[in-house]
Design a protein around this motif. Structure first.
Motif, PDB file in Angstrom:
ATOM      1  N   VAL A   1       0.694  -1.183   0.007  1.00  0.00           N
ATOM      2  CA  VAL A   1      -0.116   0.152   0.103  1.00  0.00           C
ATOM      3  C   VAL A   1       0.966   1.132  -0.018  1.00  0.00           C
ATOM      4  CG1 VAL A   1      -1.671   1.289   1.388  1.00  0.00           C
ATOM      5  CG2 VAL A   1      -1.961  -1.120   1.358  1.00  0.00           C
ATOM      6  N   VAL A   2       0.434   2.183  -0.688  1.00  0.00           N
ATOM      7  CA  VAL A   2       1.443   3.410  -0.913  1.00  0.00           C
ATOM      8  C   VAL A   2       0.693   4.415  -0.080  1.00  0.00           C
ATOM      9  CG1 VAL A   2       2.386   5.189  -2.261  1.00  0.00           C
ATOM     10  CG2 VAL A   2       2.322   2.901  -3.192  1.00  0.00           C
ATOM     11  N   LEU A   3       1.516   5.132   0.738  1.00  0.00           N
ATOM     12  CA  LEU A   3       0.965   6.218   1.666  1.00  0.00           C
ATOM     13  C   LEU A   3       1.775   7.572   1.025  1.00  0.00           C
ATOM     14  CD1 LEU A   3      -0.533   7.672   4.035  1.00  0.00           C
ATOM     15  CD2 LEU A   3       1.430   6.826   5.517  1.00  0.00           C
ATOM     16  N   ALA A   4       1.082   8.300   0.433  1.00  0.00           N
ATOM     17  CA  ALA A   4       1.933   9.528  -0.129  1.00  0.00           C
ATOM     18  C   ALA A   4       1.650  10.886   0.611  1.00  0.00           C
ATOM     19  CB  ALA A   4       1.337   9.583  -1.671  1.00  0.00           C
ATOM     20  N   LEU A   5       2.473  11.711   0.962  1.00  0.00           N
ATOM     21  CA  LEU A   5       2.472  12.908   1.641  1.00  0.00           C
ATOM     22  C   LEU A   5       2.779  14.034   0.641  1.00  0.00           C
ATOM     23  CD1 LEU A   5       2.761  10.589   3.674  1.00  0.00           C
ATOM     24  CD2 LEU A   5       4.100  12.300   5.200  1.00  0.00           C
ATOM     25  N   SER A   6       1.965  14.849   0.579  1.00  0.00           N
ATOM     26  CA  SER A   6       2.075  16.228  -0.270  1.00  0.00           C
ATOM     27  C   SER A   6       1.196  17.324   0.375  1.00  0.00           C
ATOM     28  CB  SER A   6       1.928  15.926  -1.802  1.00  0.00           C
ATOM     29  OG  SER A   6       1.824  17.229  -2.536  1.00  0.00           O
ATOM     30  N   ASN A   7       1.656  18.331   0.738  1.00  0.00           N
ATOM     31  CA  ASN A   7       0.839  19.593   1.311  1.00  0.00           C
ATOM     32  C   ASN A   7      -0.116  20.066   0.014  1.00  0.00           C
ATOM     33  OD1 ASN A   7      -0.027  21.271   3.232  1.00  0.00           O
ATOM     34  ND2 ASN A   7       1.046  22.768   2.409  1.00  0.00           N
ATOM     35  N   SER A   8       0.617  20.261  -1.055  1.00  0.00           N
ATOM     36  CA  SER A   8      -0.335  20.938  -2.198  1.00  0.00           C
ATOM     37  C   SER A   8      -0.980  19.960  -2.943  1.00  0.00           C
ATOM     38  CB  SER A   8       0.854  21.457  -3.120  1.00  0.00           C
ATOM     39  OG  SER A   8       1.281  20.555  -3.979  1.00  0.00           O
ATOM     40  N   GLY A   9      -0.673  18.421  -2.835  1.00  0.00           N
ATOM     41  CA  GLY A   9      -1.381  17.640  -3.551  1.00  0.00           C
ATOM     42  C   GLY A   9      -1.101  17.537  -5.128  1.00  0.00           C
ATOM     43  N   GLU A  10       0.097  18.369  -5.283  1.00  0.00           N
ATOM     44  CA  GLU A  10       0.402  18.668  -6.960  1.00  0.00           C
ATOM     45  C   GLU A  10       1.992  18.399  -7.155  1.00  0.00           C
ATOM     46  OE1 GLU A  10      -1.780  19.052  -8.996  1.00  0.00           O
ATOM     47  OE2 GLU A  10      -3.721  19.435  -7.957  1.00  0.00           O
ATOM     48  N   THR A  11       2.605  17.755  -5.994  1.00  0.00           N
ATOM     49  CA  THR A  11       3.901  17.597  -6.122  1.00  0.00           C
ATOM     50  C   THR A  11       4.397  16.668  -7.273  1.00  0.00           C
ATOM     51  OG1 THR A  11       4.074  17.392  -3.851  1.00  0.00           O
ATOM     52  CG2 THR A  11       5.917  16.436  -5.121  1.00  0.00           C
ATOM     53  N   ASP A  12       5.136  17.276  -8.331  1.00  0.00           N
ATOM     54  CA  ASP A  12       5.257  16.662  -9.782  1.00  0.00           C
ATOM     55  C   ASP A  12       5.899  15.458  -9.743  1.00  0.00           C
ATOM     56  OD1 ASP A  12       4.289  18.834 -11.313  1.00  0.00           O
ATOM     57  OD2 ASP A  12       6.296  19.644 -11.513  1.00  0.00           O
ATOM     58  N   GLU A  13       6.840  15.014  -8.629  1.00  0.00           N
ATOM     59  CA  GLU A  13       7.527  13.931  -8.514  1.00  0.00           C
ATOM     60  C   GLU A  13       6.464  12.610  -8.415  1.00  0.00           C
ATOM     61  OE1 GLU A  13      10.828  16.983  -8.115  1.00  0.00           O
ATOM     62  OE2 GLU A  13       8.647  16.622  -7.370  1.00  0.00           O
ATOM     63  N   ILE A  14       5.645  13.167  -7.356  1.00  0.00           N
ATOM     64  CA  ILE A  14       4.390  12.163  -6.824  1.00  0.00           C
ATOM     65  C   ILE A  14       3.504  11.697  -8.121  1.00  0.00           C
ATOM     66  CG2 ILE A  14       2.776  11.533  -5.429  1.00  0.00           C
ATOM     67  CD1 ILE A  14       4.290  13.040  -3.036  1.00  0.00           C
ATOM     68  N   LEU A  15       3.035  12.800  -8.780  1.00  0.00           N
ATOM     69  CA  LEU A  15       2.136  12.642  -9.666  1.00  0.00           C
ATOM     70  C   LEU A  15       2.629  11.960 -10.893  1.00  0.00           C
ATOM     71  CD1 LEU A  15       0.518  16.278  -9.758  1.00  0.00           C
ATOM     72  CD2 LEU A  15      -0.258  14.326  -8.584  1.00  0.00           C
ATOM     73  N   THR A  16       3.998  11.798 -11.272  1.00  0.00           N
ATOM     74  CA  THR A  16       4.573  11.146 -12.388  1.00  0.00           C
ATOM     75  C   THR A  16       4.511   9.738 -12.017  1.00  0.00           C
ATOM     76  OG1 THR A  16       6.211  13.023 -12.772  1.00  0.00           O
ATOM     77  CG2 THR A  16       6.729  10.876 -13.552  1.00  0.00           C
ATOM     78  N   ILE A  17       4.521   9.243 -10.628  1.00  0.00           N
ATOM     79  CA  ILE A  17       4.504   7.826 -10.578  1.00  0.00           C
ATOM     80  C   ILE A  17       3.170   7.128 -10.089  1.00  0.00           C
ATOM     81  CG2 ILE A  17       7.093   7.983  -9.751  1.00  0.00           C
ATOM     82  CD1 ILE A  17       5.982   7.622  -6.930  1.00  0.00           C
ATOM     83  N   LEU A  18       2.027   8.052 -10.200  1.00  0.00           N
ATOM     84  CA  LEU A  18       0.841   7.664  -9.961  1.00  0.00           C
ATOM     85  C   LEU A  18       0.209   6.839 -11.076  1.00  0.00           C
ATOM     86  CD1 LEU A  18      -1.365  10.663  -8.630  1.00  0.00           C
ATOM     87  CD2 LEU A  18      -0.320   8.690  -7.591  1.00  0.00           C
ATOM     88  N   PRO A  19       0.224   7.010 -12.379  1.00  0.00           N
ATOM     89  CA  PRO A  19      -0.089   5.944 -13.355  1.00  0.00           C
ATOM     90  C   PRO A  19       0.455   4.495 -12.850  1.00  0.00           C
ATOM     91  CG  PRO A  19       0.583   7.850 -14.236  1.00  0.00           C
ATOM     92  CD  PRO A  19       0.931   8.199 -12.990  1.00  0.00           C
ATOM     93  N   LEU A  20       1.771   4.558 -12.537  1.00  0.00           N
ATOM     94  CA  LEU A  20       2.521   3.387 -12.321  1.00  0.00           C
ATOM     95  C   LEU A  20       1.960   2.569 -10.965  1.00  0.00           C
ATOM     96  CD1 LEU A  20       6.235   4.646 -13.092  1.00  0.00           C
ATOM     97  CD2 LEU A  20       4.641   3.486 -14.732  1.00  0.00           C
ATOM     98  N   ILE A  21       1.621   3.326 -10.030  1.00  0.00           N
ATOM     99  CA  ILE A  21       1.043   2.774  -9.009  1.00  0.00           C
ATOM    100  C   ILE A  21      -0.395   2.154  -9.396  1.00  0.00           C
ATOM    101  CG2 ILE A  21      -0.127   3.268  -6.822  1.00  0.00           C
ATOM    102  CD1 ILE A  21       2.039   5.534  -6.358  1.00  0.00           C
ATOM    103  N   LYS A  22      -1.059   2.905 -10.202  1.00  0.00           N
ATOM    104  CA  LYS A  22      -2.341   2.505 -10.648  1.00  0.00           C
ATOM    105  C   LYS A  22      -2.275   1.129 -11.393  1.00  0.00           C
ATOM    106  CE  LYS A  22      -5.186   5.777  -9.161  1.00  0.00           C
ATOM    107  NZ  LYS A  22      -6.453   5.423  -8.202  1.00  0.00           N
ATOM    108  N   ARG A  23      -1.168   1.118 -12.261  1.00  0.00           N
ATOM    109  CA  ARG A  23      -0.948  -0.095 -12.932  1.00  0.00           C
ATOM    110  C   ARG A  23      -0.596  -1.297 -12.197  1.00  0.00           C
ATOM    111  NH1 ARG A  23       3.338   0.785 -17.760  1.00  0.00           N
ATOM    112  NH2 ARG A  23       1.877   2.437 -18.091  1.00  0.00           N
ATOM    113  N   ILE A  24       0.194  -1.013 -11.304  1.00  0.00           N
ATOM    114  CA  ILE A  24       0.365  -2.108 -10.337  1.00  0.00           C
ATOM    115  C   ILE A  24      -0.822  -2.704  -9.558  1.00  0.00           C
ATOM    116  CG2 ILE A  24       1.737  -3.117  -8.321  1.00  0.00           C
ATOM    117  CD1 ILE A  24       3.591  -0.787  -9.127  1.00  0.00           C
ATOM    118  N   GLY A  25      -1.801  -1.778  -9.425  1.00  0.00           N
ATOM    119  CA  GLY A  25      -2.973  -2.114  -8.748  1.00  0.00           C
ATOM    120  C   GLY A  25      -3.010  -2.062  -7.289  1.00  0.00           C
TER     121      GLY A  25
END
Length: 327
Positions: free
Chosen positions: A97-121
């Motif tokens: 399970v991924v626990l992601a922290l970002s005050n803005s919720g728009e951190t580029d480095e985290i958004l970049t890996i979101l599709p890959l996290i989704k792909r892993i399911g």
């Protein structure tokens, strides 16, 4: 060189920060809600590990939360989101399970890996200060850790926001700890080098002097022999045993000091006449911390260690406990 302002101004600034951050943490109370419970359920159902990620100051907080989770019964580790897109994403596997922290919720480095996290399911729990952000909307569960204002007077340095995020992370860790029935003994097993670990894991048998290092004389031995044994073994005491090595008594430095007020022939007085009978003993499987408590309660500096039949198997003194870090 910058001249420091008066003490009262420095204290005023410090108090303002403490009060602002305290208010930010207090504002989290109503957010311990269904979303929080849903996040806890996802983390409890995790068959793998909790992967905590965050960038910048949020990354530092994420590392602390991962460490707290891991030490309280929830296997977790930190992954830097910038490194994740350059190979470290392979550390995340199905069942995690991924626990992601970002005050803005728009951190580029985290958004970049979101599709890959989704792909892993795998599930994604997000902690942000912006419920309408991309990260919050993409998450399986979102926990709002937004603050009214930063403690930094410029409103720039993450202060209140990181404190609030850390507090929410602690809330998650403790809720999971209690749900798992994680005990003090469990905590000690993951902290063997810490003082609590030592107090809950070290036993008398791990520290006691054994075999030839045990100071001991037989009941018929003269007082002079007992004194020589005490001097040679340097534990401030000697055991007195019968013919089957069962403990009959103990003679200590304290007994010797009391004996100096009386007249005794060191060569002819049997140690059995001046020893302390019915002495307090420990067992090898007793926790060292329990032995310490006995010494403090009895106001003594050493203990003989006996087996189930009362036979002498070891000796322990306060210096052994000091060296082990129990004291």
């Amino acid at each position: 060189m910058v001249l420091a302002p008066p003490d009262n101004e420095l204290c005023r600034s410090g108090l303002a920060v403490i009060r602002t951050e305290a208010q930010a943490v207090a504002a989290l109370e109503p957010r311990i809600d269904q979303a929080f419970a849903a996040a806890c359920r996802l983390l409890l159902e995790c068959r793998g590990r909790i992967v905590v990620t965050g960038m910048g100051k949020s990354g530092h907080i994420a590392g602390k939360i991962a460490a707290t989770l891991a030490s309280t019964g929830s296997p977790a580790f930190f992954v830097h989101p910038g490194e994740a897109s350059h190979g470290d994403l392979g550390m995340i596997t199905p069942g995690d399970v991924v626990l992601a922290l970002s005050n803005s919720g728009e951190t580029d480095e985290i958004l970049t890996i979101l599709p890959l996290i989704k792909r892993i399911g795998i599930p994604l729990v997000a902690m942000t200060g912006e419920p309408a952000s991309t990260l919050a909307r993409q998450a399986s569960v979102h926990i709002d850790v937004g603050v009214e204002k930063e403690a930094c007077p410029l409103g720039l340095a993450p202060t209140s926001s990181t404190t609030a995020c850390l507090a929410m992370g602690d809330a998650l860790a403790v809720a999971l700890l209690e749900a798992r029935g994680f005990s003090r003994d469990d905590f000690a097993l993951s902290h063997p080098g810490g003082s609590l670990g030592r107090r809950l894991l070290l036993k008398v048998g791990d520290l006691m002097h054994t075999q030839a290092d045990i100071p001991a004389v037989v009941e018929s031995a003269p007082l002079s022999e007992a004194l020589l044994e005490m001097s040679a073994k340097k534990l401030g005491m000697t055991a007195v045993v019968d013919g089957e090595n069962r403990i009959s008594g103990i003679f200590t430095d304290g007994d010797l000091r009391r004996l100096l007020t009386k007249t005794h022939d060191l060569r002819t007085t049997p140690i059995a006449d001046v020893m302390t009978r019915r002495c307090t003993t420990a067992t090898p499987d007793m926790l060292a911390a329990e032995a310490l408590a006995v010494m403090e309660r009895k106001k003594i500096n050493g203990l003989l260690v006996a087996d189930e039949q009362g036979r002498l198997v070891g000796a322990l003194n306060m210096h052994d406990l000091l060296r082990s870090g129990i004291v």
